[in-house]
Design a protein around this motif. Structure first.
Motif, PDB file in Angstrom:
ATOM      1  N   SER A  98      -7.885  10.749  -2.186  1.00 36.59           N
ATOM      2  CA  SER A  98      -8.175  11.333  -0.870  1.00 36.59           C
ATOM      3  C   SER A  98      -9.421  12.211  -0.926  1.00 36.59           C
ATOM      4  O   SER A  98     -10.168  12.303   0.037  1.00 36.59           O
ATOM      5  CB  SER A  98      -6.986  12.163  -0.382  1.00 36.59           C
ATOM      6  N   GLN A 130      -5.007   9.918   5.499  1.00 38.28           N
ATOM      7  CA  GLN A 130      -3.662   9.848   4.905  1.00 38.28           C
ATOM      8  C   GLN A 130      -2.694  10.690   5.738  1.00 38.28           C
ATOM      9  O   GLN A 130      -1.565  10.293   5.976  1.00 38.28           O
ATOM     10  CB  GLN A 130      -3.699  10.363   3.454  1.00 38.28           C
ATOM     11  N   ASP A 184      -6.997   5.374   3.909  1.00 38.51           N
ATOM     12  CA  ASP A 184      -6.296   6.174   2.908  1.00 38.51           C
ATOM     13  C   ASP A 184      -4.789   6.107   3.142  1.00 38.51           C
ATOM     14  O   ASP A 184      -4.261   6.763   4.031  1.00 38.51           O
ATOM     15  CB  ASP A 184      -6.806   7.628   2.958  1.00 38.51           C
ATOM     16  N   GLU A 185      -4.121   5.314   2.357  1.00 42.46           N
ATOM     17  CA  GLU A 185      -2.661   5.124   2.452  1.00 42.46           C
ATOM     18  C   GLU A 185      -2.206   4.847   3.868  1.00 42.46           C
ATOM     19  O   GLU A 185      -1.241   5.440   4.350  1.00 42.46           O
ATOM     20  CB  GLU A 185      -1.927   6.346   1.875  1.00 42.46           C
TER      21      GLU A 185
HETATM   22 MG   LIG Z   1      -4.223  10.980  -1.173  1.00 38.33          MG
END
Ligand SMILES: [Mg+2]
Ligand SMILES: Nc1ncnc2c1ncn2[C@@H]1O[C@H](COP(=O)(O)OP(=O)(O)OP(=O)(O)O)[C@@H](O)[C@H]1O
Lengths: 250, 450
Positions: free
Chosen positions: A41, A85, A170-171
């Motif tokens: 991240s 995220q 991000d995720e």
């Molecule tokens: Mg992360």
């Protein structure tokens, strides 16, 4: 598209990225995997230009230019998009106002006239359908009271609205149920062209069944320690990270 | 302060024969009582806990003339003045330097029994209504400024709404201050809403000169059983002005009051609201929004008196501060021993854009009943950094992103305005204020907002 050379970054004196090298060509999809806290991240935030992080060494070239002098909004206007995220809740700012301002900011940057309200609404509806976002969410405050899955869908919706050249996800898969995962991945694939690139950060192979990467990297302790084809993701899924950690530590 | 005290006592003594001869005797008695109180209590200053942050001393660095009769006006204000609120299809009433403007256009189609006129006219023409309510609530409070107003105020707006009556339009009161010289103005309004009726009122303060003005207003509102009163005030004053604004609200059974004060600009603004919940199941909501920059001081004081059971009060005050502005909020709530099942909620949220701005906030809850729900909360913070990053990461520039967040913070309060054109207009005004583009009074040639 993107060339990262020996990138070091820290926050409050704490070193987090410790020499990242990465090259992404136009049209490629790269997956970045890696244990919790390894700096995935952070890398995303540094690419997006978050000022909390200080780049102490190294360079980032995007579309052939060093972007270290570009601030957050300039990078966005140049076509870098970060799917968070943890999407941020903003009470009092409606999704529609947010997106309208964003779309028209980016158009202004490109010397295009602002979209009319009617045009905008039509466009917004199309993009909502693309990611299967419920239409009532448009009138609500940004991410406020959205479920975890809705927040992630909302990120991809924004990506659809802004059509970035380089998207960093991000995720985006975490918190999505199986159906939602498929819809979101479909959305990403539909937005994919031979010109734009995607970085997919994920912990699970599952997403990569839908968004098939050209290359998979492993980020560990602030460095990219392994790079291979998509079969690497399967291997990680089966074996975890210990074998890589051992390789590194020896 | 001694000097100031003396000055106003002298002014009163010069006028007192006139007051005695002309007009309502009750009012004259109140003036004399107020004089006594004024002599005893004096003018509050920074040693007065209640006025610690208002900057009263600063007000009296200037000298102010007093205009006992400012009725005569230079031109037809109706002709050339238009309020910033714009075309809203309201009944407009003007007060010119505190006096009911004699060329106010008569309001047509008022329901039977409704009276809208100057306070001075009302005290002589309708004493049977007037005397019953005038200075009843205001005299309960010991405050030098209120006494001063009671001594010297001679005009203002009077509204009487008889029972079972609802006006088809909102009343818009425009307080105009104009002409040369530093003025002290003492306006007095009295609003009476009888049983089962409704009044919605917009009050706009406008100053058309570039003098130092010192304004002390007192408004008394009596809201009868099951009635509804909506009060929206827009304060957009030049930075040389000092305003002490007092609103006394009495609520009877099942009545509802919404008060919203939007302080867009000013020098020193102090708003005192005294809400007395004296009938069961009454509900008062007080809202305030201040946008203060430079060295403006916006000071809000509220006093909610829960006298009887089953009443509710809600307070939400918000401020955005820049430069070296100061905002203060003090919210006193008393829940009397009988007032079981009271609900009283108070919130004060502030955003400070610089480290030079100061926020003072003080809740004061005195609860003497046991079966009550009360809460208070205050926050002082900056704009949310993560939210800023999020907005910017979509291509919105930092300045615009900051404006969006400030506007979102303010917008909460606007949602409480149910007159839609007013809500839209206020939201435009807040927007241009935050952008530093507030036009001020379009007729102000002096550029007094700068
Ligand atoms: Mg992360
Ligand atoms: N603001 C901050 N202050 C201090 N440390 C930070 C800050 N932000 C991140 N870190 C630290 O940097 C390291 C990397 O964090 P990062 O969020 O980039 O990891 P990640 O790879 O995304 O992990 P995850 O898989 O859990 O999302 C962690 O040790 C984290 O605690």
């Amino acid at each position: 598209m993107l060339v990262i050379k020996n990138l070091h970054a820290e926050i409050n004196g704490k070193k987090i990225l410790k020499g990242i090298n990465l090259e992404i060509k136009a049209g490629e999809i790269h997956a970045i995997m890696g244990p919790n806290g390894s700096g995935k991240s952070t890398l995303s935030a540094v690419l997006a230009g978050k000022e909390d992080f200080t780049v102490t060494e190294g360079e980032i070239y995007y579309m052939g230019k060093d972007i270290s002098d570009l601030n957050v909004e300039e990078r966005a206007n140049e076509g870098i998009f970060l799917s968070f995220q943890y999407p941020v809740e903003i009470p009092g700012v409606s999704m529609i106002n947010f997106m309208k301002t964003a779309v028209n900011s980016q158009r202004k940057y490109k010397d295009l006239p602002p979209m009319s309200s009617a045009e905008f609404l039509k466009y917004m509806r199309e993009m909502q359908d693309l990611v299967g976002l419920k239409s009532d969410l448009a009138s609500r405050s940004v991410n406020v009271g959205f479920s975890g899955g809705e927040k992630k869908r909302n990120e991809i919706f924004q990506m659809a609205m802004l059509k970035p050249k380089l998207a960093i996800l991000d995720e985006t898969d975490s918190g999505l149920d199986i159906d939602a995962l498929r819809i979101v991945a479909n959305g990403v694939n539909k937005l994919k062209t031979p010109e734009n690139s995607v970085i997919v950060i994920t912990h699970y192979q599952r997403l990569l069944d839908f968004i098939v990467p050209d290359i998979v990297h492993v980020l560990y302790d602030g460095r990219i320690v392994k790079t291979a084809g998509k079969e690497l993701a399967l291997e990680l899924e089966a074996k975890g990270y210990n074998w890589i950690k051992e390789e590194i530590d020896n | 302060m001694k000097k100031v005290l003396k000055k106003y006592i002298n002014i009163y003594q010069d006028l007192s024969d006139d007051f005695a001869k002309n007009g309502n005797q009750k009012v004259f008695e109140y003036r004399n009582e107020a004089l006594k109180k004024f002599k005893q209590n004096g003018i509050p200053d920074k040693n007065d806990e209640n006025y610690k942050y208002t900057g009263i001393e600063k007000i009296f660095e200037n000298d102010y003339e007093y205009f006992p009769d400012a009725k005569q006006s230079f031109v037809d204000i109706n002709e050339y003045f238009k309020c910033e609120i714009g075309d809203m299809d309201t009944h407009v009433v003007l007060l010119s330097n505190g006096s009911y403007y004699e060329k106010n256009k008569p309001i047509e189609d008022l329901p039977e029994g409704v009276i809208i006129c100057g306070l001075n006219e009302a005290m002589n023409k309708y004493p049977e209504i007037f005397d019953k309510y005038y200075n009843q609530h205001a005299s309960e409070i010991n405050d030098g400024f209120v006494s001063l107003n009671t001594m010297l105020a001679n005009d203002g707006l009077f509204i009487f709404i008889p029972e079972n009556t609802k006006l088809n339009k909102t009343i818009q009161l425009i307080n105009l201050t104009h002409g040369f010289g530093n003025k002290s103005l003492f306006k007095r309004n009295l609003f009476i809403i009888e049983e089962n009726s409704e009044l919605s009122l917009i009050v706009c303060d406008h100053t058309l000169n570039n003098s130092n003005n010192f304004v002390v207003d007192v408004t008394e509102s009596h809201i009868g059983k099951k009635s509804v009163f909506k009060y929206y005030a827009l304060q957009n004053e030049p930075k040389k002005s000092s305003v002490i604004n007092n609103h006394f609200i009495t609520l009877e059974e099942y009545s509802k009051v919404n008060s919203l004060i939007l302080s867009l600009h000013g020098g020193i603004i102090r708003n005192n609201i005294y809400a007395k919940l004296s009938g069961e199941y009454s509900h008062v909501k007080l809202y305030g929004l201040g946008l203060a920059d430079n060295n403006q001081i916006f000071d809000n004081y509220t006093f909610i008196d829960h006298k009887v059971p089953n009443c509710k009060s809600n307070e939400l005050y918000k401020n955005i501060l820049d430069d070296s502005a100061l905002t203060a909020f003090a919210g006193r709530i008393i829940v009397r021993p009988d007032a079981q099942k009271t609900e009283a909620f108070q919130t004060n949220n502030n955003i400070s854009l610089t480290s030079g701005a100061k926020v003072r906030t003080k809740p004061q809850l005195e609860i003497y009943a046991d079966d009550v729900k009360c809460s208070h909360g205050a926050t002082i913070g900056q704009l949310d950094k993560d939210a800023l990053f999020y907005l910017r990461s979509r291509g919105i520039n930092a300045k615009e992103a900051r404006l969006m967040l400030m506007f979102a913070f303010a917008n909460d309060i606007l949602l409480e305005i149910d007159v839609e054109p007013l809500r839209n207009r206020m939201s435009d005004l807040i927007n241009s204020r935050l952008r530093g583009e507030l036009p001020g009074c379009s007729h102000c040639l002096q550029g007094c907002h700068k």
